[in-house]
Write an enzyme that holds these catalytic residues in place. Structure first.
Site: not given
Ligand code: GLA
Length: 460
Positions: A39, A45-46, A48, A144, A146, A191, A235
């Protein structure tokens, strides 16, 4: 999830991957193929993991798995990308993870999620069959976009299919929403939801608690240039502590606000928003500023005492049985005010963005994305100088708006352009950014399209 989600090249890929499985399993075995896309997040952003909405699109880059059940409880994984070694493990009620950083932990995370879900509903793990999975991931990793959600979603779907289990896409999204907790990242559910629920030519307005999604048509003249900084945002590795720290900071902001506004049962900033009628970001930030220190010492002790809790109780409430030393980097103070200001203002922007996209007001959408980037850089401290450079370059070259996308700390930017302007934005990035990296730019940036969410087919 129908086969309309597949394009013919993906079906060919899946059929080729399944050949070895068919030869080993015999003509009567049922073979399945699953695809799950990555995705790109347009805005939100940040938010969820605070239970606040997001607006991503599923992209036309996916992970494909060919799968067959085994008779035993043995799971065997073969990755088409030979950088990722084969893995074999046994199903168990609690599957122990591989060491941190192992690619197969994302598969284990998914299977653990499925096992937990069905165990809670009375299906013993001993009744589940193992599976052979052949995996081909084409979502760039560490970018970034996913790739990890594409892998967990496709693994969960493949494992359910080989066991004759089925859930709706939204139920599956809820089931895998917290699967990354298995690898130690306290991620939200954006994601996985985007990967499962995506729709061609649409963004998804996703809300949480309960999880729900509404498609928002992308205006036909819009193009999304997605460009990878090649600064790896992994991550499960370097970025994990930074990410988890943000989750804790937002959770603390929520607890301070709950006390100030006498709200009960608040665990995240989304609960505050739900508890206050006609909220707006400025008022909530002002209320927080009156009650909470801007920043706190890094080990939660000061926060706990101000909230009238012991450090242990607060850590347990926020981190469960995770070791705070692993979850948090305990050297820097925790930021409270700035983080909340980002989350509340970003939520306002998401709601405006939905209206702007629906009405085809692309310039307004672009301005919101620019403002989102500023807020992420200044208040959420998750941009980097390279991402900032790329964003400026895209804007100078005619993008209507550009921002980092995903968790940040590296990874990609997304630039919203009028379709005619996209080649110019790409050319500028090649000239001003990629020329200094020793990589072919074609491998790092592209115009991506909003695609359909995950799909499952049985192979003949
Ligand atoms: C990553 C996490 C998501 C979300 C984004 C930031 O992709 O997996 O759940 O928190 O960062 O928006």
């Amino acid at each position: 999830m129908s086969d309309r989600a597949w394009d013919s090249s993906e079906l060919d890929r899946a059929a080729a991957m399944a050949r070895g499985l068919r030869a080993a399993a015999g003509p009567d075995a049922r073979l399945f193929a699953v695809r799950a896309p990555g995705r790109v997040n347009l805005i939100g952003e940040h938010t969820d993991y605070s239970g606040l909405p997001v607006l991503p699109v599923a992209i036309d880059r996916s992970t494909i798995i060919a799968a067959v059940a085994t008779r035993s409880g043995e799971v065997s994984l073969r990755n088409e990308n030979r950088l990722y070694p084969d893995r074999d493990f046994k199903l168990a009620r609690n599957i122990p993870p591989y060491p941190t950083g192992d690619w197969a932990n994302y598969v284990k995370a998914a299977l653990q999620g499925v096992i937990d879900h069905f165990a809670d509903r009375g299906t013993e793990v001993t009744r589940l069959r193992g599976a052979k999975l052949v995996i081909d991931g084409r979502v760039p990793t560490g970018a970034g976009l996913s790739s990890s959600a594409a892998l967990t979603v496709s693994s969960a779907l493949a494992f359910m299919a080989t066991n004759g289990l089925a859930l709706s896409p939204i139920e599956t999204a809820a089931l895998v929403a917290h699967s990354e907790w298995y690898v130690g990242t306290m991620a939200g559910g954006m994601d996985q939801a985007a990967s499962l629920l995506g729709q061609r030519d649409h963004a998804l307005f996703i809300e949480f608690n309960p999880l729900r999604a509404r498609p928002v048509k992308m205006p036909s003249e819009a193009a999304l240039v997605v460009a990878d900084s090649r600064e790896e945002a992994d991550k499960s590795g370097n970025v994990r502590a930074e990410y988890n720290r943000r989750v804790v900071e937002c959770g603390l902001a929520a607890r301070f606000l709950a006390r100030a506004l006498t709200l009960n049962g608040v665990r995240e900033l989304g609960d505050v928003v739900k508890g206050v009628k006609e909220w707006n970001a400025a008022d909530l930030v002002a209320a927080l500023a009156e009650t909470a220190p801007e920043r706190l010492n890094p080990d939660l002790a000061q926060a706990a005492s101000r909230l009238g809790l012991s450090s242990e109780a607060l850590a347990r409430e926020m981190l469960g049985d995770r070791d705070p030393h692993i979850v948090l980097d305990l050297h820097r103070p925790l930021e409270i005010l700035k983080r909340a200001r980002h989350v509340f203002s970003e939520t306002e922007r998401v709601l405006q963005a939905v209206r702007a996209l629906q009405a085809g007001r692309l310039a307004e959408m672009g301005a919101l994305m620019n403002e989102s980037h500023r807020s992420l850089a200044e208040d959420f401290d998750c941009s980097t100088s390279r991402l900032d450079r790329m964003v400026s370059c895209a804007r100078r070259a005619g993008a209507l708006g550009a921002r980092l996308t995903g968790a940040g700390f590296g990874g990609s930017i997304v630039a919203l352009c009028r379709a005619d302007d996209a080649p110019g934005v790409i050319a500028a990035l090649d000239r001003d950014y990629y020329s200094s990296l020793q990589i072919p730019p074609q491998s790092a940036r592209a115009v991506l399209h909003a695609s359909a969410g995950a799909g499952l087919v049985e192979l003949a």
